[in-house]
Write a protein that holds these residues in place. Structure first.
Motif, PDB file in Angstrom:
ATOM      1  N   VAL A   1      42.390 -15.607 107.584  1.00 48.58           N
ATOM      2  CA  VAL A   1      42.096 -14.870 106.355  1.00 48.58           C
ATOM      3  C   VAL A   1      40.605 -14.561 106.372  1.00 48.58           C
ATOM      4  N   ILE A   2      40.218 -13.481 105.737  1.00 50.30           N
ATOM      5  CA  ILE A   2      38.807 -13.118 105.679  1.00 50.30           C
ATOM      6  C   ILE A   2      38.517 -12.499 104.311  1.00 50.30           C
ATOM      7  N   THR A   3      37.386 -12.825 103.741  1.00 50.69           N
ATOM      8  CA  THR A   3      37.038 -12.316 102.411  1.00 50.69           C
ATOM      9  C   THR A   3      35.531 -12.135 102.315  1.00 50.69           C
ATOM     10  N   THR A   4      35.076 -11.306 101.397  1.00 49.64           N
ATOM     11  CA  THR A   4      33.637 -11.135 101.204  1.00 49.64           C
ATOM     12  C   THR A   4      33.329 -10.884  99.736  1.00 49.64           C
ATOM     13  N   ASP A   5      32.159 -11.285  99.303  1.00 46.27           N
ATOM     14  CA  ASP A   5      31.719 -11.088  97.918  1.00 46.27           C
ATOM     15  C   ASP A   5      30.207 -10.976  97.895  1.00 46.27           C
ATOM     16  N   ALA A   6      29.710 -10.084  97.076  1.00 46.73           N
ATOM     17  CA  ALA A   6      28.260  -9.916  96.959  1.00 46.73           C
ATOM     18  C   ALA A   6      27.780 -10.413  95.604  1.00 46.73           C
ATOM     19  N   LEU A   7      26.588 -10.961  95.566  1.00 47.15           N
ATOM     20  CA  LEU A   7      25.955 -11.363  94.309  1.00 47.15           C
ATOM     21  C   LEU A   7      24.627 -10.615  94.207  1.00 47.15           C
ATOM     22  N   VAL A   8      24.447  -9.857  93.138  1.00 44.58           N
ATOM     23  CA  VAL A   8      23.250  -9.030  92.972  1.00 44.58           C
ATOM     24  C   VAL A   8      22.446  -9.544  91.779  1.00 44.58           C
ATOM     25  N   GLU A   9      21.151  -9.690  91.993  1.00 49.09           N
ATOM     26  CA  GLU A   9      20.243 -10.124  90.915  1.00 49.09           C
ATOM     27  C   GLU A   9      20.417  -9.212  89.698  1.00 49.09           C
ATOM     28  N   ASP A  10      20.444  -9.804  88.539  1.00 49.18           N
ATOM     29  CA  ASP A  10      20.588  -9.131  87.245  1.00 49.18           C
ATOM     30  C   ASP A  10      21.979  -8.557  86.981  1.00 49.18           C
ATOM     31  N   VAL A  11      22.877  -8.620  87.982  1.00 50.31           N
ATOM     32  CA  VAL A  11      24.279  -8.288  87.720  1.00 50.31           C
ATOM     33  C   VAL A  11      25.065  -9.605  87.663  1.00 50.31           C
ATOM     34  N   HIS A  12      24.870 -10.451  88.702  1.00 48.97           N
ATOM     35  CA  HIS A  12      25.614 -11.713  88.789  1.00 48.97           C
ATOM     36  C   HIS A  12      24.780 -12.924  88.429  1.00 48.97           C
ATOM     37  N   PHE A  13      23.479 -12.817  88.516  1.00 43.67           N
ATOM     38  CA  PHE A  13      22.623 -13.968  88.199  1.00 43.67           C
ATOM     39  C   PHE A  13      21.244 -13.469  87.785  1.00 43.67           C
ATOM     40  N   LYS A  14      20.564 -14.317  87.042  1.00 41.30           N
ATOM     41  CA  LYS A  14      19.158 -14.061  86.707  1.00 41.30           C
ATOM     42  C   LYS A  14      18.345 -15.117  87.429  1.00 41.30           C
ATOM     43  N   LEU A  15      17.309 -14.679  88.124  1.00 45.81           N
ATOM     44  CA  LEU A  15      16.500 -15.657  88.860  1.00 45.81           C
ATOM     45  C   LEU A  15      15.893 -16.687  87.913  1.00 45.81           C
ATOM     46  N   SER A  16      15.635 -16.279  86.654  1.00 42.33           N
ATOM     47  CA  SER A  16      15.008 -17.204  85.708  1.00 42.33           C
ATOM     48  C   SER A  16      15.983 -18.249  85.176  1.00 42.33           C
ATOM     49  N   ALA A  17      17.299 -18.029  85.351  1.00 40.26           N
ATOM     50  CA  ALA A  17      18.272 -18.937  84.727  1.00 40.26           C
ATOM     51  C   ALA A  17      18.999 -19.819  85.729  1.00 40.26           C
ATOM     52  N   THR A  18      18.634 -19.734  86.984  1.00 41.38           N
ATOM     53  CA  THR A  18      19.310 -20.573  87.961  1.00 41.38           C
ATOM     54  C   THR A  18      18.259 -21.169  88.890  1.00 41.38           C
ATOM     55  N   THR A  19      18.699 -22.041  89.784  1.00 42.23           N
ATOM     56  CA  THR A  19      17.790 -22.533  90.819  1.00 42.23           C
ATOM     57  C   THR A  19      18.269 -21.940  92.140  1.00 42.23           C
ATOM     58  N   PRO A  20      17.389 -21.842  93.121  1.00 40.98           N
ATOM     59  CA  PRO A  20      17.827 -21.309  94.410  1.00 40.98           C
ATOM     60  C   PRO A  20      18.960 -22.143  95.021  1.00 40.98           C
ATOM     61  N   GLU A  21      18.923 -23.463  94.845  1.00 36.25           N
ATOM     62  CA  GLU A  21      19.994 -24.317  95.388  1.00 36.25           C
ATOM     63  C   GLU A  21      21.334 -23.966  94.741  1.00 36.25           C
ATOM     64  N   ALA A  22      21.326 -23.848  93.403  1.00 34.73           N
ATOM     65  CA  ALA A  22      22.572 -23.556  92.680  1.00 34.73           C
ATOM     66  C   ALA A  22      23.083 -22.169  93.075  1.00 34.73           C
TER      67      ALA A  22
ATOM     68  N   ASN B   1      25.111 -11.366 100.262  1.00 32.99           N
ATOM     69  CA  ASN B   1      26.520 -11.103 100.546  1.00 32.99           C
ATOM     70  C   ASN B   1      27.044 -12.207 101.454  1.00 32.99           C
ATOM     71  N   VAL B   2      28.206 -12.728 101.103  1.00 33.87           N
ATOM     72  CA  VAL B   2      28.808 -13.795 101.899  1.00 33.87           C
ATOM     73  C   VAL B   2      30.198 -13.352 102.344  1.00 33.87           C
ATOM     74  N   SER B   3      30.520 -13.613 103.600  1.00 38.49           N
ATOM     75  CA  SER B   3      31.893 -13.437 104.091  1.00 38.49           C
ATOM     76  C   SER B   3      32.378 -14.780 104.604  1.00 38.49           C
ATOM     77  N   VAL B   4      33.649 -15.065 104.388  1.00 36.79           N
ATOM     78  CA  VAL B   4      34.212 -16.324 104.876  1.00 36.79           C
ATOM     79  C   VAL B   4      35.510 -16.036 105.630  1.00 36.79           C
ATOM     80  N   ILE B   5      35.671 -16.718 106.757  1.00 32.73           N
ATOM     81  CA  ILE B   5      36.911 -16.644 107.541  1.00 32.73           C
ATOM     82  C   ILE B   5      37.571 -18.016 107.475  1.00 32.73           C
ATOM     83  N   GLY B   6      38.891 -18.013 107.387  1.00 33.17           N
ATOM     84  CA  GLY B   6      39.603 -19.285 107.375  1.00 33.17           C
ATOM     85  C   GLY B   6      40.950 -19.146 108.046  1.00 33.17           C
TER      86      GLY B   6
END
Ligand code: ADP
Ligand code: MG
Length: 337
Positions: A47-68, A139-144
């Motif tokens: 199986v293969i899947t991909t998802d993108a996370l864009v600043e200010d659409v999916h997260f705010k840099l001020s409200a999260t930590t880089p680790e999270a 952007n992350v893609s995962v194969i399983g």
């Protein structure tokens, strides 16, 4: 000169990849060549899947930590793998680095990737590194791998099937509301729990694996990313059926109910349309329920029957606690456009 500029693209890639400690024993080539190379096993499907996370659409840099952020970027992809009944194995990551991003931010981001990679035994085997003029993105893609006989799609639900959900609903979206509140109140254990459910969701890999290894006839499955109702509609439309869910069965965490009570918040918009729960929503015929309950009580994981698949095609109804029934439109969950 910024550190990233001094490191250069290849210095940066080397520095980031050295933070990744999980290496699958069978990987032939990981980061560093033109492609990653790994063996495939006969008798399984991939199986293969991909998802993108864009600043200010999916997260705010001020409200999260880089680790999270790193953990979440991988977890949301692993959740899609879980939703098929599959096991994740390898990931690829592309980062779009904007001017305000520092080398130490990226170190910490990769620390987040590494913690999820270790937890779920997924190797990050490559990616791409580009500059981005305004927003930071990932952007992350995962194969399983997946057992060809145990592929859980959205399109097999039948009338009379029961609808189940793992875990609790609404925690993440209520957590997000608390996180972005203008007036920050004193934090409490409950608020911390809800915010953590938003910033640090757990992909239901273990639960998916219980279902895949069992003999239970799972007729349809999806992970809840856009909200219970919207994702249930995906199953209903793909399967050409409708659904009835019961208001008083929707599973709530203790922290969620206390926070709603304390702040006089109506829980239902969060439970029904909140989104980003990353729980599994699945259907099965009633004769599989005994086995299902046995498997999950052994694993000590919460599952709840929330309703059933009904005749009226492609419509979802909510049965209220007073016995009345209400039509739920499918447009109130998350939608990008
Ligand atoms: P190419 O020029 O052939 O596309 P790159 O220079 O982009 O190769 O990448 C070199 C190696 O580093 C490749 O193995 C690639 O998969 C890996 N890589 C590049 N960027 C990243 C990243 N952000 N995270 C992990 N691996 C990366
Ligand atoms: Mg490249």
């Amino acid at each position: 000169m910024s550190k990233i500029k001094a490191l250069g693209e290849f210095g940066l890639i080397h520095r980031l990849s050295s933070r990744l400690k999980f290496h699958a024993p069978d990987t032939i080539l990981g980061i560093g060549d033109d492609c990653a190379v790994y063996p495939v096993t006969s008798g399984t499907n991939e199986v293969i899947t991909t998802d993108a996370l864009v600043e200010d659409v999916h997260f705010k840099l001020s409200a999260t930590t880089p680790e999270a952020l790193g953990r979440k970027a991988l977890s949301v992809n692993l959740s899609d793998i879980a939703a098929m009944g599959a096991t994740p194995q390898r990931a690829m990551v592309t980062i779009g680095v904007s001017k305000k991003i520092s080398a130490s931010f990226l170190d910490r981001l990769y620390g987040g990737f590494d913690s999820i990679c270790n937890q779920f035994k997924v190797e990050l085997v490559g990616g791409d590194t580009v500059s981005s003029p305004k927003c930071f993105f990932i952007n992350v893609s995962v194969i399983g791998k997946i057992n060809p006989k145990r592929v859980f799609t959205r399109h097999g639900a039948r009338r009379g099937d029961l609808i189940f959900v793992t875990g609790t609903l609404g925690d993440s979206s209520l957590g997000m509301k608390l996180l972005h509140r203008k007036k920050r109140r004193a934090s409490s254990k409950d608020y911390e729990f809800l915010i953590a459910r938003h910033l640090n969701p757990t992909p239901r890999i273990q639960e998916a694996s219980i279902l895949a290894r069992s003999k239970i006839d799972i007729t349809a499955m999806i992970d809840i990313s856009d909200g219970l109702v919207q994702d249930l509609y995906h199953i209903c439309k793909a399967s050409n059926v409708g659904a009835r869910i019961q208001e008083d069965r929707l599973p709530q965490s203790a922290a969620f109910s206390r926070a709603c009570n304390r702040n006089q918040i109506d829980p239902f918009p969060f439970l029904l349309n909140g989104g980003e729960d990353y729980e599994l929503l699945f259907t099965l015929p009633p004769d599989g329920v005994r086995n299902l309950k046995r498997q999950f009580s052994k694993a000590n994981v919460l599952i709840t029957q929330i309703g059933e698949i009904a005749l009226k095609p492609k419509k979802v109804f909510l049965e209220k606690s007073d016995g009345r029934s209400k039509f739920l439109p499918d447009s109130e969950g998350f939608n990008h456009f």
